[in-house]
Design a protein around this motif. Sequence first.
Motif, PDB file in Angstrom:
ATOM      1  N   GLY A 151      25.025   8.527   3.321  1.00 49.37           N
ATOM      2  CA  GLY A 151      25.928   7.851   4.264  1.00 49.37           C
ATOM      3  C   GLY A 151      25.783   6.346   4.197  1.00 49.37           C
ATOM      4  N   GLN A 152      24.526   5.864   4.067  1.00 47.13           N
ATOM      5  CA  GLN A 152      24.275   4.427   3.966  1.00 47.13           C
ATOM      6  C   GLN A 152      24.889   3.849   2.688  1.00 47.13           C
ATOM      7  OE1 GLN A 152      22.390   2.232   6.122  1.00 47.13           O
ATOM      8  NE2 GLN A 152      23.437   0.815   4.789  1.00 47.13           N
ATOM      9  N   ILE A 153      24.765   4.594   1.587  1.00 49.27           N
ATOM     10  CA  ILE A 153      25.348   4.160   0.310  1.00 49.27           C
ATOM     11  C   ILE A 153      26.866   4.066   0.428  1.00 49.27           C
ATOM     12  CG2 ILE A 153      25.802   4.923  -2.068  1.00 49.27           C
ATOM     13  CD1 ILE A 153      22.855   5.921  -2.123  1.00 49.27           C
ATOM     14  N   GLU A 154      27.486   5.050   1.102  1.00 54.16           N
ATOM     15  CA  GLU A 154      28.947   5.026   1.294  1.00 54.16           C
ATOM     16  C   GLU A 154      29.370   3.818   2.113  1.00 54.16           C
ATOM     17  OE1 GLU A 154      31.309   6.958  -0.057  1.00 54.16           O
ATOM     18  OE2 GLU A 154      29.656   7.822  -1.219  1.00 54.16           O
ATOM     19  N   GLU A 155      28.585   3.470   3.142  1.00 54.11           N
ATOM     20  CA  GLU A 155      28.886   2.295   3.963  1.00 54.11           C
ATOM     21  C   GLU A 155      28.820   1.017   3.114  1.00 54.11           C
ATOM     22  OE1 GLU A 155      29.877   1.822   7.015  1.00 54.11           O
ATOM     23  OE2 GLU A 155      29.838   3.890   7.704  1.00 54.11           O
ATOM     24  N   ARG A 156      27.788   0.937   2.257  1.00 52.85           N
ATOM     25  CA  ARG A 156      27.629  -0.267   1.440  1.00 52.85           C
ATOM     26  C   ARG A 156      28.748  -0.374   0.407  1.00 52.85           C
ATOM     27  NH1 ARG A 156      23.724  -3.550   1.891  1.00 52.85           N
ATOM     28  NH2 ARG A 156      22.263  -2.051   2.771  1.00 52.85           N
ATOM     29  N   LYS A 157      29.137   0.758  -0.166  1.00 50.18           N
ATOM     30  CA  LYS A 157      30.260   0.752  -1.110  1.00 50.18           C
ATOM     31  C   LYS A 157      31.539   0.290  -0.401  1.00 50.18           C
ATOM     32  CE  LYS A 157      28.738   4.315  -4.390  1.00 50.18           C
ATOM     33  NZ  LYS A 157      28.969   5.704  -4.865  1.00 50.18           N
ATOM     34  N   ARG A 158      31.710   0.747   0.829  1.00 50.91           N
ATOM     35  CA  ARG A 158      32.868   0.355   1.629  1.00 50.91           C
ATOM     36  C   ARG A 158      32.853  -1.157   1.880  1.00 50.91           C
ATOM     37  NH1 ARG A 158      33.099   1.549   7.498  1.00 50.91           N
ATOM     38  NH2 ARG A 158      35.189   1.212   8.232  1.00 50.91           N
ATOM     39  N   TYR A 159      31.666  -1.694   2.122  1.00 52.51           N
ATOM     40  CA  TYR A 159      31.529  -3.131   2.367  1.00 52.51           C
ATOM     41  C   TYR A 159      31.828  -3.925   1.100  1.00 52.51           C
ATOM     42  CZ  TYR A 159      29.498  -7.545   3.898  1.00 52.51           C
ATOM     43  OH  TYR A 159      29.304  -8.867   4.226  1.00 52.51           O
ATOM     44  N   ILE A 160      31.324  -3.451  -0.040  1.00 50.33           N
ATOM     45  CA  ILE A 160      31.594  -4.125  -1.314  1.00 50.33           C
ATOM     46  C   ILE A 160      33.091  -4.093  -1.618  1.00 50.33           C
ATOM     47  CG2 ILE A 160      31.247  -3.968  -3.826  1.00 50.33           C
ATOM     48  CD1 ILE A 160      28.360  -3.067  -3.236  1.00 50.33           C
ATOM     49  N   MET A 161      33.736  -2.982  -1.311  1.00 46.27           N
ATOM     50  CA  MET A 161      35.184  -2.888  -1.517  1.00 46.27           C
ATOM     51  C   MET A 161      35.914  -3.902  -0.632  1.00 46.27           C
ATOM     52  SD  MET A 161      37.649   0.466  -1.190  1.00 46.27           S
ATOM     53  CE  MET A 161      36.588   1.383  -2.306  1.00 46.27           C
TER      54      MET A 161
END
Length: 433
Positions: free
Chosen positions: A67-77
């Motif tokens: 879940g944390q990785i998905e949040e960070r990917k969302r932030y990078i996007m």
Amino acid sequence: MMKRFFVVLISCLWLAVPLFAQSNKLIRELESKRGALQKQIAESESILKDTKKDVGSQLNSLAVLTGQIEERKRYIMAINNDVEAIQRELASLERQLRGLEKDLKDKKKKYEASVQYLYKNKSIEEKLMFIFSAKNLGQTYRRMRYVREYATYQRLQGEEILKKQEQIRKKKAERQQVKAAKENLLQERESEKVKLEEQEKEKRTLVTNLQKKQKGLQNEINKKRREANQLNARIDKLIAEEIERARKRAQEEARREAAARKKEESKEGKSVATETTAKSKPLEAYTMSKADRELSGNFAANRGKLPMPISGAYIITSRYGQYAVEGLRNVKLDNKGIDIQGKPGAQARAIFDGKVAAVFQLNGLFNVLIRHGNYISVYCNLSSASVKAGDTVKTKQSIGQVFSDGTDNGRTVLHFQLRREKEKLNPEPWLNR
């Protein structure tokens, strides 16, 4: 002359203010949106904890880390989108700057020509000779007006040049500001990518550890699946009962309305036996009362705007639907809702106005169903419930405390579902994240 110059300069400064405002506003808007995501990541990072050696805890940690990785990917996007927006703004500024510089060049050229002309005809005597050498009074008047207008034209040209020079100065400063914002974003993106790589490495290590415990892992998955099936069967039963109650309420409302119409028309002396039958729908068609229909419409209109059903910092650890866990063989999950991990003490809260349809206990934990017309939100895994069946609730109202597992570092997870009558919905697109 100097006084007039300063007045013109101050006017130019005021005219140039909107040039800064446009880019500043864009940067502020992008920073605001990105700031909310950044805050979410910072808060969710605090949820990551050291785990014990058992399979269950490691599996839970994998869910949190994913879940944390998905949040960070969302932030990078989001950063990528902001970089593109700023790049478009830079291109627009470059076009505007080229236009301003072209205008300035043209105005300088015209001003230079006017100065040269005046230099050739600079003396008062020459101007007077030009005026009084006219052949008649009408020509004299026109030449006088020409001399005055040419002087005014020259003054205005000078003012326009000052204005354009100030606009160009401001536009260059604005361009520099936007370039700096872009550079900061690019640096931030690289920093986030490094953090993402570290977390993905951590995830691979965790998956490797779990792969070595395949038997225990499968047993843990089967246990979770049995608990989920038991919970969903109870939810389905209660929702079916609530739908039937709603249908009966709607039918009763329809009967009352039909009786009222018949009584009213009878007073007017009309024959309504066949007319009422033709206009009325069969009672089976009434599944919602007027109030329920209105509430359903309001709920649907707020898709994507509904608040998170948990208070404080959170991270989505399990998403809706069927999916395989990356890196783990034969590990498939089927989630009828989403799992949201928060901090100990987190409260479950209503996502919209509604009425509590049911509160029930299962395996010592509370579960709450709230009806919003023909939509039903479900909140599971509560240590306590502060509402009861029949209570009216408001948006963001606390309905109970989410259970914290003392045997697993205080792990606090709300299981949340959303239904449209019996149809299961993915809650994520409905929530404002």
